[in-house]
Design a protein around this motif. Structure first.
Motif, PDB file in Angstrom:
ATOM      1  N   UNK A 627       0.822  -1.223   0.000  1.00 15.64           N
ATOM      2  CA  UNK A 627       0.000   0.000   0.000  1.00 15.64           C
ATOM      3  C   UNK A 627       0.852   1.267   0.000  1.00 15.64           C
ATOM      4  N   UNK A 628       1.930   1.233   0.786  1.00 12.62           N
ATOM      5  CA  UNK A 628       2.736   2.438   0.953  1.00 12.62           C
ATOM      6  C   UNK A 628       3.599   2.768  -0.263  1.00 12.62           C
ATOM      7  N   UNK A 629       4.023   1.753  -0.982  1.00  8.63           N
ATOM      8  CA  UNK A 629       4.969   1.979  -2.087  1.00  8.63           C
ATOM      9  C   UNK A 629       4.484   3.047  -3.074  1.00  8.63           C
ATOM     10  N   UNK A 642      -1.659   7.941   7.372  1.00 11.91           N
ATOM     11  CA  UNK A 642      -2.969   7.409   7.771  1.00 11.91           C
ATOM     12  C   UNK A 642      -2.997   5.886   7.642  1.00 11.91           C
ATOM     13  N   UNK A 643      -2.334   5.376   6.597  1.00 16.74           N
ATOM     14  CA  UNK A 643      -2.239   3.921   6.433  1.00 16.74           C
ATOM     15  C   UNK A 643      -1.432   3.302   7.568  1.00 16.74           C
ATOM     16  N   UNK A 644      -0.380   3.982   7.983  1.00 16.95           N
ATOM     17  CA  UNK A 644       0.472   3.451   9.057  1.00 16.95           C
ATOM     18  C   UNK A 644      -0.261   3.352  10.388  1.00 16.95           C
ATOM     19  N   UNK A 645      -1.305   4.144  10.557  1.00 12.94           N
ATOM     20  CA  UNK A 645      -2.075   4.076  11.802  1.00 12.94           C
ATOM     21  C   UNK A 645      -2.700   2.698  12.000  1.00 12.94           C
ATOM     22  N   UNK A 646      -2.842   1.945  10.918  1.00 13.31           N
ATOM     23  CA  UNK A 646      -3.470   0.615  11.015  1.00 13.31           C
ATOM     24  C   UNK A 646      -2.621  -0.396  11.769  1.00 13.31           C
ATOM     25  N   UNK A 647      -1.334  -0.075  12.023  1.00 10.73           N
ATOM     26  CA  UNK A 647      -0.486  -1.044  12.743  1.00 10.73           C
ATOM     27  C   UNK A 647      -0.669  -0.942  14.255  1.00 10.73           C
ATOM     28  N   UNK A 648      -1.404   0.069  14.699  1.00  8.13           N
ATOM     29  CA  UNK A 648      -1.543   0.307  16.146  1.00  8.13           C
ATOM     30  C   UNK A 648      -2.046  -0.935  16.890  1.00  8.13           C
ATOM     31  N   UNK A 649      -3.219  -1.457  16.499  1.00  4.96           N
ATOM     32  CA  UNK A 649      -3.790  -2.606  17.224  1.00  4.96           C
ATOM     33  C   UNK A 649      -2.965  -3.878  17.047  1.00  4.96           C
ATOM     34  N   UNK A 673      13.319  -8.907  13.862  1.00  2.00           N
ATOM     35  CA  UNK A 673      13.516  -8.401  12.497  1.00  2.00           C
ATOM     36  C   UNK A 673      12.213  -7.874  11.905  1.00  2.00           C
ATOM     37  N   UNK A 674      11.078  -8.487  12.269  1.00  2.00           N
ATOM     38  CA  UNK A 674       9.773  -7.994  11.817  1.00  2.00           C
ATOM     39  C   UNK A 674       9.538  -6.577  12.350  1.00  2.00           C
ATOM     40  N   UNK A 675       9.878  -6.368  13.628  1.00  2.00           N
ATOM     41  CA  UNK A 675       9.730  -5.036  14.217  1.00  2.00           C
ATOM     42  C   UNK A 675      10.647  -4.026  13.526  1.00  2.00           C
ATOM     43  N   UNK A 676      11.859  -4.473  13.183  1.00  2.00           N
ATOM     44  CA  UNK A 676      12.795  -3.587  12.492  1.00  2.00           C
ATOM     45  C   UNK A 676      12.237  -3.163  11.133  1.00  2.00           C
ATOM     46  N   UNK A 677      11.669  -4.116  10.411  1.00  2.00           N
ATOM     47  CA  UNK A 677      11.105  -3.809   9.095  1.00  2.00           C
ATOM     48  C   UNK A 677       9.893  -2.873   9.205  1.00  2.00           C
ATOM     49  N   UNK A 681       9.496   1.092   7.645  1.00  2.00           N
ATOM     50  CA  UNK A 681       8.368   1.649   6.895  1.00  2.00           C
ATOM     51  C   UNK A 681       8.016   3.043   7.412  1.00  2.00           C
ATOM     52  N   UNK A 682       8.027   3.187   8.741  1.00  2.00           N
ATOM     53  CA  UNK A 682       7.714   4.491   9.348  1.00  2.00           C
ATOM     54  C   UNK A 682       8.782   5.513   8.980  1.00  2.00           C
ATOM     55  N   UNK A 683      10.056   5.081   9.065  1.00  2.00           N
ATOM     56  CA  UNK A 683      11.172   5.997   8.808  1.00  2.00           C
ATOM     57  C   UNK A 683      11.250   6.447   7.352  1.00  2.00           C
ATOM     58  N   UNK A 684      10.542   5.763   6.467  1.00  2.00           N
ATOM     59  CA  UNK A 684      10.537   6.190   5.067  1.00  2.00           C
ATOM     60  C   UNK A 684       9.822   7.536   4.901  1.00  2.00           C
ATOM     61  N   UNK A 685       9.055   7.927   5.916  1.00  2.00           N
ATOM     62  CA  UNK A 685       8.367   9.221   5.879  1.00  2.00           C
ATOM     63  C   UNK A 685       9.102  10.235   6.747  1.00  2.00           C
TER      64      UNK A 685
END
Length: 693
Positions: A627-629, A642-649, A673-677, A681-685
């Protein structure tokens, strides 16, 4: 409580016209501040300013200061007395400093300790006794960059001072200010009215000065009188004036008794470019040009403001006509002489002008601008050949007679000469607009060709000067590098041009050849400097420091991209859900810091996820990647956030129900490593860990 009127007037020699209003307003503001600090109630404060005086009048001034309480905390009781109850030296010293004995001190619990406290109610002094020092402190705070001394005394002020009038109602406030004893004497116009005027009461000011001294002390009223009179006279001449506010302010600061007159010049001078005529009238002579109300062209008239009401105004008019005739004759001669050559014919003379000792001549600079402007034009979709041509001619007018005489006409006269030579309008316009923006808030170049030349010129200066080892320090910036950097940023961002500062800087460095060392360090230094101006500019625009830092930490070197990110982050911070994403990111960061030795560059092994919570988070990650790409590639950072907010829950469920530090090494490292990835994604913004939400 009695209320009084207070007046202070500083009589001086001719004050600098460009600073007069600022001085008047500052004098008033500083007096108001000092009165507030001294707890003295007052009514309206009004400032006055003419070329020969600064004054402030205050109504409804209190007779005495307001009473006020002071409280001074001493040492803690535990440190004030020894085990036998005897006072310590520390306590006794504190009591002496307060002018009391320890028995007169109060004991008070503050926090968990008991302290000695001195409390006292101070009775206000008579205001009359305080006014002299208040005025002295206000004068000391005036925005004066260069001071003068006179009469072999140590006193300094912006101009020599001749009188200090200071009255509280009908009484002189006795004192010595700027080496002069206060009095009730003020002085009228030098050539009209009563010269020496005795003030009986502060309320008489400024009317007595107007009626008897022929001086309009009220700056704002004087300005409005000039404005309306100039517009009326222009209308009588069958034209209009485009009132330049800076010129109007300066003329207001030059006169005490404005008399608006009109004069004319020979129509033959209208063959000279209009910009030259306007410059000569406004900048050199402080005249107001008159325009045709229907065509907008210049009429052979000008309006000026005299400082005296003469019985023979025709003589004053004739004198001003003689002066402007001489100035315009010079301009016409320079213009006619310059026009014997084409603009490009001045190129060889640029070899005789040094741009900078290590960087060659202005001819060398114009060659670099020619090449760089063409390169920029190609990147932003401008006409390449026109940008190249405009860059080549960009410095030619600097060696013309017109610019040699009227330096502020650089670029402007180049535009006119290019038009006479038959150059395209975009090439001609770029001669003028290459210098834009010249100051904060100035207009930007209007065409892409002009943008190309302007950026090329500024980048050439930045790269060249930094390459010689120089960089601005403190308030010293003789090459105006800060202004150049901000100009580059403003053009790129406000014109929405896709230019990468890193690529642009490398290109500019290469054009210097062997004159500069093509080092990575030099390029980084220049980019960091430009981005530092970005930081301060966006602070000025009202963005919070944490928002700017969050974006700059992503190390983008594309100004339009940085602008889009800042706008997105700023909007994101206003969302209720924003805090949760910031907290999630911080939690992930803490885990990654503690587990840095377990992070590798291998891919996530999705087959190792067995529990529902980690599977859901992994699925969320895969979805977000897709989605983010396109959102990130198109600069839609607000939608991406706004898409990144979906990772909260999913992340919170993951933290609550999954033991990250599993005994199984592969499972443990895979979860980390999953948390790092996810964080990547967040740091790309932006690095949202900077955000203070």
């Amino acid at each position: 409580m009695m209320k009084h009127t207070f007046l202070v007037e500083i009589g001086t020699e001719e004050l600098p016209s460009k600073d007069l209003r600022a001085l008047g307003e500052a004098f008033s503001a500083h007096i108001a501040s000092e009165l507030d600090i001294a707890k003295i109630h007052h009514g309206e404060i009004k400032w006055f300013a003419t070329p020969l005086r600064l004054a402030v009048k205050i109504t409804s001034l209190s007779n005495t200061q307001s009473c006020y309480n002071i409280e001074k905390r001493g040492p803690a009781i535990s440190k004030s007395f020894d085990s036998y109850g005897r006072p310590t030296k520390e306590a006794e010293s504190w009591a002496r400093s307060c002018g009391i004995t320890l028995n007169q001190a109060t004991r008070r619990m503050i926090g968990k300790k008991e302290w000695l406290v001195y409390c006292s109610k101070i009775k206000g002094e008579k205001v009359k006794n305080l006014l002299c020092n208040i005025i002295i402190r206000a004068i000391e705070k005036l925005p004066i960059t260069k001071m003068m001394q006179w009469n072999n005394c140590e006193v300094q002020f912006i101009r020599p001072v001749h009188s200090i009038a200071m009255l509280l109602d009908n009484d002189v406030v006795v004192g010595n200010i700027l080496g002069i004893k206060t009095d009730r004497v003020i002085y009228g116009h030098r050539f009209m009215g009563k010269r020496k005027i005795i003030l009986n009461h502060a309320n008489e000011y400024p009317k007595i000065l107007l009626d008897h001294g022929r001086v309009m002390a009220d700056y704002l009223k004087r300005k409005e009188i000039i404005r309306k009179s100039v517009e009326t006279v222009a209308k009588q001449l069958g034209g209009i004036v485009n009132l330049n506010e800076n010129l109007l302010e300066e003329v207001t600061s030059l006169v005490e008794w404005p008399v608006v007159l009109s004069a004319r010049f020979e129509e033959k001078f209208l063959s000279v470019p209009i910009d030259v005529l306007i410059y000569t009238m406004q900048n050199s002579q402080k005249y107001f040009p008159v325009y045709d109300s229907s065509k907008g062209s210049l009429l052979p008239y000008f309006i000026f403001v005299a400082n005296i009401e003469s019985k023979k105004p025709k003589k004053i008019i004739a004198g001003n006509e003689k002066v402007i005739r001489s100035r315009l004759a010079d301009a016409k001669f320079f213009f006619t002489t310059d026009r014997k050559k084409k603009l490009q014919d001045y190129l060889p003379r640029l070899n005789t002008i040094v741009f900078q000792n290590q960087l060659g001549s202005l001819r060398d600079k114009s060659k670099r601008i020619e090449t760089l402007a063409a390169w920029i034009a190609d990147k932003i979709g401008a006409n390449i050949s026109q940008a190249s041509r405009a860059g080549l001619l960009s410095k030619c007018d600097l060696v013309t007679n017109m610019v040699s005489e009227f330096s502020e006409m650089q670029g402007i006269i180049g535009m006119h000469y290019a038009r006479y030579d038959g150059e395209s309008e975009e090439v001609a316009l770029a001669q003028k607009e290459q210098y834009q923006p010249q100051f904060f808030g100035d207009l930007l170049p209007t065409t892409l060709v002009s943008c190309s030349v302007s950026i090329a010129d500024k980048m050439d200066t930045l790269v060249g000067i930094f390459g010689t080892g120089y960089s601005p320090k403190g308030d010293k910036d003789p090459f105006a590098l800060r202004r150049a950097a901000l100009g580059v940023l403003r053009i790129i961002i406000e014109k929405k041009l896709f230019l990468d500062l890193e690529i642009l800087t490398k290109q500019a460095v290469q054009l210097f050849g062997k004159k500069l060392a093509h080092t990575t360090f030099l390029i980084k230094k220049i980019i960091d400097f430009i981005l530092s101006r970005f930081f301060f500019w966006y602070q000025e625009k009202g963005y919070n420091v944490d928002v700017i830092q969050a974006v700059l930490s992503c190390h983008s070197t594309v100004p339009t991209d940085l602008d889009a990110r800042i706008r997105a982050i700023n909007s994101f911070c206003m969302l209720k859900e924003a805090k949760s994403l910031v907290l999630v990111n911080k939690r992930i960061s803490k885990i990654l810091i503690k587990s840095s030795n377990l992070i590798s560059n291998k891919n996530i092994n999705f087959s190792l996820f067995k529990k529902p919570e980690e599977i859901k988070l992994a699925i969320c990650f895969i979805r977000l990647q897709k989605t983010l790409k396109p959102l990130l590639e198109s600069g839609r950072y607000q939608d991406a956030l706004k898409e990144l907010l979906s990772i909260d829950k999913p992340v919170n469920f993951f933290f609550e129900r999954i033991t990250i530090m599993s005994d199984d090494f592969e499972i443990r490292t895979n979860r980390i490593f999953l948390l790092k990835k996810l964080q990547e994604l967040i740091l790309k913004i932006a690095d949202i860990s900077f955000l203070q939400i």
